[in-house]
Design a protein around this motif. Structure first.
Motif, PDB file in Angstrom:
ATOM      1  N   ASP A  18     -14.847  46.793   2.616  1.00 37.48           N
ATOM      2  CA  ASP A  18     -14.993  45.624   3.936  1.00 37.48           C
ATOM      3  C   ASP A  18     -14.027  45.985   4.742  1.00 37.48           C
ATOM      4  OD1 ASP A  18     -17.108  44.398   2.869  1.00 37.48           O
ATOM      5  OD2 ASP A  18     -16.435  42.849   2.141  1.00 37.48           O
ATOM      6  N   PRO A  20     -13.054  48.181  -3.475  1.00 37.40           N
ATOM      7  CA  PRO A  20     -12.172  47.117  -3.311  1.00 37.40           C
ATOM      8  C   PRO A  20     -11.747  47.059  -2.004  1.00 37.40           C
ATOM      9  CG  PRO A  20     -11.745  48.305  -5.511  1.00 37.40           C
ATOM     10  CD  PRO A  20     -12.747  48.946  -4.674  1.00 37.40           C
ATOM     11  N   THR A  43     -21.650  44.957  -0.412  1.00 38.33           N
ATOM     12  CA  THR A  43     -20.829  43.921  -0.758  1.00 38.33           C
ATOM     13  C   THR A  43     -21.369  42.570   0.112  1.00 38.33           C
ATOM     14  OG1 THR A  43     -19.280  44.196   1.279  1.00 38.33           O
ATOM     15  CG2 THR A  43     -18.872  45.236  -0.630  1.00 38.33           C
ATOM     16  N   ARG A  72     -19.322  37.372  -4.813  1.00 37.79           N
ATOM     17  CA  ARG A  72     -18.144  36.593  -4.655  1.00 37.79           C
ATOM     18  C   ARG A  72     -18.162  36.046  -3.258  1.00 37.79           C
ATOM     19  NH1 ARG A  72     -13.861  36.235  -1.620  1.00 37.79           N
ATOM     20  NH2 ARG A  72     -14.469  38.383  -0.649  1.00 37.79           N
ATOM     21  N   LYS A  73     -18.749  36.819  -2.289  1.00 33.24           N
ATOM     22  CA  LYS A  73     -18.977  36.372  -1.093  1.00 33.24           C
ATOM     23  C   LYS A  73     -19.778  35.410  -0.938  1.00 33.24           C
ATOM     24  CE  LYS A  73     -18.601  39.898   1.899  1.00 33.24           C
ATOM     25  NZ  LYS A  73     -18.552  41.162   2.222  1.00 33.24           N
ATOM     26  N   GLU A 106     -18.364  42.291  -5.568  1.00 31.56           N
ATOM     27  CA  GLU A 106     -17.984  41.528  -4.338  1.00 31.56           C
ATOM     28  C   GLU A 106     -18.816  40.856  -3.518  1.00 31.56           C
ATOM     29  OE1 GLU A 106     -15.005  40.809  -1.218  1.00 31.56           O
ATOM     30  OE2 GLU A 106     -15.153  41.507  -3.314  1.00 31.56           O
TER      31      GLU A 106
END
Length: 247
Positions: free
Chosen positions: A31, A28, A71, A105-106, A102
């Motif tokens: 990044d 979480p 990520t 999502r990106k 993640e």
């Protein structure tokens, strides 16, 4: 050659399990801490990797893998460097599910289409000689067995295929080495542990870098594993090294 050895952990399977669970816990804030603790230099290093491998992506029908993709920052850099010039097929793989959540999502937020696989870097679900390029950014030193990692890379690469390993190294410039030792010993574990809530992760980071082979040693190990045309460049006074090799 050996592999990662987290403090208090014995055996390859236990080391791999510890690393996977650790990355799942820091996902979480991963990044944010990467950018903060590197003073945003990590973006520049990833961009340099993408630029160096761009010719491999430009091959007609090229297929590439960003291994230990986390990520998805390098995966996105690879997709961006080739758009809209060439339609290379680029996928990602990592064995940490929270990291891949993640990454997906990106990728979607960037309006890209790229599959990501939940897979162990030492046992990839890919065919023999199926890839033109494999990139690994800040992940190779976390493998439980470096020799097995090299052999798996050789297995999935086509003849003439390229591997690019971007990894922390040992600074060679005095102006960098002294401050970096202080930062990695006193600042990084405290700040990283406080923000992430996982202090052992940011104690492991500098320890894993200290144990990892230097740039020359890693290049030699790549040659001994079977790679040819091995070369490397030091970035930021040797703080980071980018290694390239051919199958």
């Amino acid at each position: 050659m050996t592999g990662t050895t987290p403090r208090g952990v014995a055996g390859e399977q236990a080391a791999a399990r510890w690393v996977r669970e650790m990355f799942g816990r820091v996902a979480p804030r991963y990044d944010f801490l990467n950018h903060l603790l590197s003073f945003n230099l990590d973006k520049r290093w990833r961009a340099r990797l993408a630029a160096r491998v761009a010719p491999a992506l430009a091959r007609p029908g090229a297929r590439a893998l960003d291994l230990c993709c986390g990520t998805g920052d390098v995966l996105l850099a690879l997709l961006e460097v080739g758009q809209p010039v060439w339609p290379a097929a680029v996928l990602g793989a990592d064995f940490s599910h929270p990291m891949l959540v993640e990454a997906r999502r990106k990728i979607a937020a960037g309006n890209f289409s790229s599959p990501v696989l939940e897979a162990d870097a030492l046992m990839l679900p890919l065919r023999l000689a199926s890839l033109d390029l494999v990139t690994i950014a800040f992940g190779f030193r976390n493998l439980a067995n470096y020799r097995a990692g090299f052999q798996e890379l050789l297995r999935v690469l086509k003849p003439g295929g390229l591997v690019a390993i971007l990894e922390f190294s040992q600074p060679t410039h005095r102006a960098i080495a002294g401050p970096y030792r202080f930062f990695s010993r006193f600042v990084l574990p405290r700040v990283g542990g406080l923000i992430s809530g996982v202090p052992e992760a940011y104690s492991y980071l500098p320890e894993s870098i200290q144990k990892f082979p230097g740039a020359e040693d890693l290049a030699q190990q790549m040659r001994e594993a079977g790679f040819s045309s091995v070369d490397f460049e030091r970035l930021m006074g040797g703080l980071v090294a980018l290694h390239l090799g051919r199958k």
